[in-house]
Structures are given as C-alpha cells and as structure tokens.
Design a protein around this motif. Structure first.
Motif, PDB file in Angstrom:
ATOM      1  N   HIS A  20       0.830  -1.204   0.000  1.00  0.00           N
ATOM      2  CA  HIS A  20       0.000   0.000   0.000  1.00  0.00           C
ATOM      3  C   HIS A  20       0.863   1.252   0.000  1.00  0.00           C
ATOM      4  N   LYS A  23      -0.716   8.279   2.079  1.00  0.00           N
ATOM      5  CA  LYS A  23      -0.319   9.645   1.755  1.00  0.00           C
ATOM      6  C   LYS A  23       1.148   9.846   2.125  1.00  0.00           C
ATOM      7  N   VAL A  24       1.535   9.266   3.250  1.00  0.00           N
ATOM      8  CA  VAL A  24       2.870   9.520   3.762  1.00  0.00           C
ATOM      9  C   VAL A  24       3.736   8.259   3.860  1.00  0.00           C
ATOM     10  N   ARG A  25       3.108   7.101   4.057  1.00  0.00           N
ATOM     11  CA  ARG A  25       3.908   5.898   4.300  1.00  0.00           C
ATOM     12  C   ARG A  25       3.738   4.835   3.221  1.00  0.00           C
ATOM     13  N   LEU A  27       3.784   0.672   2.817  1.00  0.00           N
ATOM     14  CA  LEU A  27       3.636  -0.542   3.625  1.00  0.00           C
ATOM     15  C   LEU A  27       4.048  -1.770   2.829  1.00  0.00           C
ATOM     16  N   HIS A  79       2.711  -2.341  18.772  1.00  0.00           N
ATOM     17  CA  HIS A  79       2.976  -3.334  17.715  1.00  0.00           C
ATOM     18  C   HIS A  79       4.404  -3.382  17.197  1.00  0.00           C
ATOM     19  N   LYS A 101       4.294  -6.073  14.315  1.00  0.00           N
ATOM     20  CA  LYS A 101       3.466  -7.277  14.342  1.00  0.00           C
ATOM     21  C   LYS A 101       2.207  -7.007  13.516  1.00  0.00           C
ATOM     22  N   SER A 102       1.908  -7.900  12.600  1.00  0.00           N
ATOM     23  CA  SER A 102       0.698  -7.718  11.794  1.00  0.00           C
ATOM     24  C   SER A 102      -0.520  -8.091  12.640  1.00  0.00           C
ATOM     25  N   LEU A 103      -1.404  -7.139  12.822  1.00  0.00           N
ATOM     26  CA  LEU A 103      -2.547  -7.319  13.726  1.00  0.00           C
ATOM     27  C   LEU A 103      -3.840  -7.446  12.944  1.00  0.00           C
ATOM     28  N   MET A 105      -6.733  -5.647  12.501  1.00  0.00           N
ATOM     29  CA  MET A 105      -7.057  -4.253  12.811  1.00  0.00           C
ATOM     30  C   MET A 105      -8.545  -4.020  13.087  1.00  0.00           C
ATOM     31  N   LYS A 155     -13.130   4.744   8.903  1.00  0.00           N
ATOM     32  CA  LYS A 155     -12.092   5.010   7.920  1.00  0.00           C
ATOM     33  C   LYS A 155     -12.720   5.216   6.550  1.00  0.00           C
ATOM     34  N   GLU A 210      -4.983   3.977  16.259  1.00  0.00           N
ATOM     35  CA  GLU A 210      -5.571   2.784  15.655  1.00  0.00           C
ATOM     36  C   GLU A 210      -5.130   1.598  16.488  1.00  0.00           C
ATOM     37  N   ALA A 221      -1.462   0.362  17.496  1.00  0.00           N
ATOM     38  CA  ALA A 221      -0.833   0.138  16.191  1.00  0.00           C
ATOM     39  C   ALA A 221      -0.561   1.456  15.482  1.00  0.00           C
ATOM     40  N   ASP A 222      -0.243   1.343  14.198  1.00  0.00           N
ATOM     41  CA  ASP A 222      -0.028   2.492  13.317  1.00  0.00           C
ATOM     42  C   ASP A 222       1.077   3.399  13.873  1.00  0.00           C
TER      43      ASP A 222
HETATM   44  N1  LIG Z   1       0.151  -3.569  13.203  1.00  0.00           N
HETATM   45  C1  LIG Z   1      -0.624  -3.420  12.138  1.00  0.00           C
HETATM   46  N2  LIG Z   1      -1.150  -4.497  11.526  1.00  0.00           N
HETATM   47  C2  LIG Z   1      -1.918  -4.349  10.413  1.00  0.00           C
HETATM   48  N3  LIG Z   1      -2.216  -3.168   9.841  1.00  0.00           N
HETATM   49  C3  LIG Z   1      -1.731  -2.064  10.415  1.00  0.00           C
HETATM   50  C4  LIG Z   1      -0.912  -2.114  11.589  1.00  0.00           C
HETATM   51  N4  LIG Z   1      -0.572  -0.856  11.930  1.00  0.00           N
HETATM   52  C5  LIG Z   1      -1.149  -0.041  11.023  1.00  0.00           C
HETATM   53  N5  LIG Z   1      -1.861  -0.759  10.116  1.00  0.00           N
HETATM   54  C6  LIG Z   1      -2.596  -0.244   8.960  1.00  0.00           C
HETATM   55  O1  LIG Z   1      -1.644   0.171   8.019  1.00  0.00           O
HETATM   56  C7  LIG Z   1      -2.174   1.216   7.226  1.00  0.00           C
HETATM   57  C8  LIG Z   1      -1.221   2.371   7.249  1.00  0.00           C
HETATM   58  O2  LIG Z   1      -1.450   3.039   6.084  1.00  0.00           O
HETATM   59  P1  LIG Z   1      -1.215   4.587   5.943  1.00  0.00           P
HETATM   60  O3  LIG Z   1      -1.614   5.315   7.164  1.00  0.00           O
HETATM   61  O4  LIG Z   1       0.156   4.781   5.427  1.00  0.00           O
HETATM   62  O5  LIG Z   1      -2.189   4.910   4.794  1.00  0.00           O
HETATM   63  P2  LIG Z   1      -3.734   5.205   4.819  1.00  0.00           P
HETATM   64  O6  LIG Z   1      -4.286   5.078   6.207  1.00  0.00           O
HETATM   65  O7  LIG Z   1      -4.344   4.421   3.719  1.00  0.00           O
HETATM   66  O8  LIG Z   1      -3.781   6.633   4.336  1.00  0.00           O
HETATM   67  P3  LIG Z   1      -3.387   7.950   5.076  1.00  0.00           P
HETATM   68  O9  LIG Z   1      -2.150   8.324   4.379  1.00  0.00           O
HETATM   69  O10 LIG Z   1      -4.532   8.829   4.808  1.00  0.00           O
HETATM   70  O11 LIG Z   1      -3.179   7.671   6.544  1.00  0.00           O
HETATM   71  C9  LIG Z   1      -3.513   1.577   7.804  1.00  0.00           C
HETATM   72  O12 LIG Z   1      -4.521   0.969   7.054  1.00  0.00           O
HETATM   73  C10 LIG Z   1      -3.450   0.974   9.213  1.00  0.00           C
HETATM   74  O13 LIG Z   1      -4.716   0.631   9.676  1.00  0.00           O
END
Ligand SMILES: Nc1ncnc2c1ncn2[C@@H]1O[C@H](COP(=O)(O)OP(=O)(O)OP(=O)(O)O)[C@@H](O)[C@H]1O
Ligand SMILES: [Mg+2]
Length: 299
Positions: A20, A23-25, A27, A79, A101-103, A105, A155, A210, A221-222
């Motif tokens: 994924h 906007k900023v990260r 994954l 996490h 750790k993959s949770l 969510m 969300k 989150e 998380a997050d």
């Molecule tokens: N430990 C975890 N296990 C599984 N998913 C996670 C974990 N921690 C964070 N996430 C998920 O990873 C994603 C992080 O994505 P990210 O915040 O970069 O993009 P986004 O939420 O789609 O967009 P935005 O840039 O608007 O925040 C989120 O969907 C979040 O719920």
C-alpha cells in the motif's frame, strides 16, 4: 480534487511484498509475515500530498512515534517488533522504518479530543454535540473541553474524509466489549500524552489512534502522537476564539494560501512546489517538536 500530485513508484525490495502507498507511508509485508512501515518525507496539506518533500520528516516522525510508544508502554502494548532494517532495504530507510506485528485491525479511527476544533467544532456549532455527545454552551474554536472525549470515526476511502460516528454505532460494528476497550484505551493514552505535551509547551488538541488485536489482546498500532495523526498547537499562542496556528504546518498553509503561491485552494488545480525557505522553516518545526517533546537533541 485531492490526493497525490504525482503518485510515487514504490521501491521494490526482494523478500518484501509492497501492500500500500499511503499519503505519507509505504507498507510492505515481510517473508515472516510482519508489517514493514516506511515513513517518507512527504507532507500533505488541504487534502493534497504536496509535490515537495520535507527532508528528515519521515525519520523525525518515526522516532517521535517510537518515543511515545515507550511513554505509553505501561498503559498499552504496542505493535513495534524491531527498528532494524529488513535485509536488502536501501540504507536510506534507516530510522524511518518500523517492523511491526501484523494485527487484526479494528476498523475504527479512535480519536480523542481535549479541545474543540475542526469537524468537532462544525458539529458543535450545529447541534451542541460532538459524535452525539452533549457539550456545554459557549465553547468556541480552540476551547478546552470540560474533559477529553472519545469521538470515533470510520475510515474513509482514499481522497474522502473520515466520518464521525457515535459510540453506539461503534458498539454495533465491533461489539460492546471492544467498543468499551477502545474508548478506555484511547482516553487513557490521550490524557497521558496531553499532560506530557503540556509540560513541554505543546497543546495536544486531539489525536487519532488505531488498534488491532493480537489474539485477544488489544494492541496500539499504526503511528502515534505525531503531527500527522494529531493537532499540535504552540502553547504560547493558544487563544480560543480563532483558528489556532499549527505547530508544524503553519508555514506551508500560510504560503499556499498567500498570493505568492498563485494557488487557489478551491480550484481543481494541484498545489505548486514549496519554496526552499518554507521547506527549511517547516523542517525546523518538525525537529523542534521532536526536541521539545522528547527533551533530546535531534542529530
Ligand atoms: N500492526 C498493524 N497491523 C496491520 N495493519 C496495520 C498495523 N498498523 C497499522 N496498520 C494499517 O496500516 C495502514 C497504514 O497506512 P497509511 O496510514 O500509510 O495509509 P492510509 O491510512 O491508507 O492513508 P493515510 O495516508 O490517509 O493515513 C492503515 O490501514 C493501518 O490501519
Ligand atoms: Mg493512515
């Protein structure tokens, strides 16, 4: 219109599956099944990811999030498994990468608000409530609330705004027991963080957490308590009754809405690149937030 002026191509690393582009990260999933979160230097404003990056922002926010996880560790498990780099990752990922750790969510944006502004203020002005919670008369933009409140949101898809929902709606969606846990954990973490930030000259107006489940355990998380997931206001400039300046993005917002940028926020046009002095001033603000909060020097 909103989103990316130009969506970046994710870096491919052998052994990591790209999941994924936020906007900023970025994954990824590792071969071990863990989640790899890489924070870029991208910055967003007015629903756009700007075409200019802020050097060091990804590292500063990652280190700040880690520091906060530690400050909250006696309240909540988190996490993060490792801050080491996955094999084959570019050196540039150092300091901005978390192996987590993959949770499982929980699909709720767990927002705590200690001050009234943004979508909370808009709802309050219409109904004297926020997320269905009744509030006293006489509050204005930036007012401190009598006590912090849990104002969950669902969300939204990319490019759309999250939608505030009532606590009852959350309980319907995730069950009463989980809803109670989310509210309790969110308010406890916010209250702790608000007090720490206040002591260091920063108003933590609101923040979004989150959570996910590791088996039966609720885990934080997050990213947490960064300027991207929170509203930070400089305490010395806090003055209810007007929009508060943002600790980190005020230079960016002021410049984008100034005549100098030539950009019309209401147009469909993407925002222009930021001038160097705005980039430098904004980088300094991120570093300053990190240094003020953690009491350590950014190196
Ligand atoms: N430990 C975890 N296990 C599984 N998913 C996670 C974990 N921690 C964070 N996430 C998920 O990873 C994603 C992080 O994505 P990210 O915040 O970069 O993009 P986004 O939420 O789609 O967009 P935005 O840039 O608007 O925040 C989120 O969907 C979040 O719920
Ligand atoms: Mg996100």
């Amino acid at each position: 219109m909103s989103g990316f002026v130009e969506k970046p191509e994710p870096i491919q690393v052998p052994g990591l599956v790209h999941l994924h582009t936020g906007k900023v990260r970025e994954l990824y999933r590792s071969e071990a099944g863990d989640l790899v979160m890489v924070a870029s230097d991208r910055v967003s404003a007015y629903d756009w990811v700007l075409p200019t990056e802020i050097p060091d922002k990804g590292r500063v926010l990652t280190q700040l999030s880690l520091w906060w996880f530690d400050q909250l560790a006696d309240l909540l498990p988190h996490h993060v498994l490792s801050t080491g780099l996955p094999a084959g990752a570019p050196d540039d990922w150092a300091g901005r990468t978390l192996i987590c750790k993959s949770l499982n969510m929980v699909p709720v944006e767990c927002v705590a608000r200690g001050y009234l502004t943004g979508s909370g203020l808009a709802e309050y002005e219409e109904t004297r409530t926020v997320c269905g919670l009744a509030l006293p008369e006489g509050l204005v933009d930036g007012s401190e609330l009598p006590a912090p409140i849990f104002t969950p949101a669902t969300k939204a898809a990319v490019g759309e705004h999250d939608e505030n929902v009532s606590y009852e709606e959350v309980a319907r969606q995730v069950g009463a027991e989980t809803a109670t846990q989310l509210r309790q954990a969110t308010l406890a973490a916010y209250t702790r963080a608000r007090d720490i930030a206040r002591d260091r000259g920063i108003v933590l107006a609101d923040t979004k957490f989150e959570f996910g489940f590791d088996g039966d355990t609720l885990v934080l998380a997050d990213e947490v308590l960064t300027p991207d997931s929170s509203r930070f206001w400089p305490a010395e400039e806090w003055e209810p009754g007007r929009a508060q300046p943002s600790y980190d993005k005020q230079f960016v917002r002021d410049w984008l809405t100034s005549a100098e940028s030539g950009w019309d926020r209401r147009s469909e046009q993407p925002p222009p690149p930021l001038p160097q002095q705005i980039v430098d001033a904004t980088r300094t603000k991120y570093v300053e937030a990190y240094e003020r909060l953690t009491g350590t020097t950014w190196s």
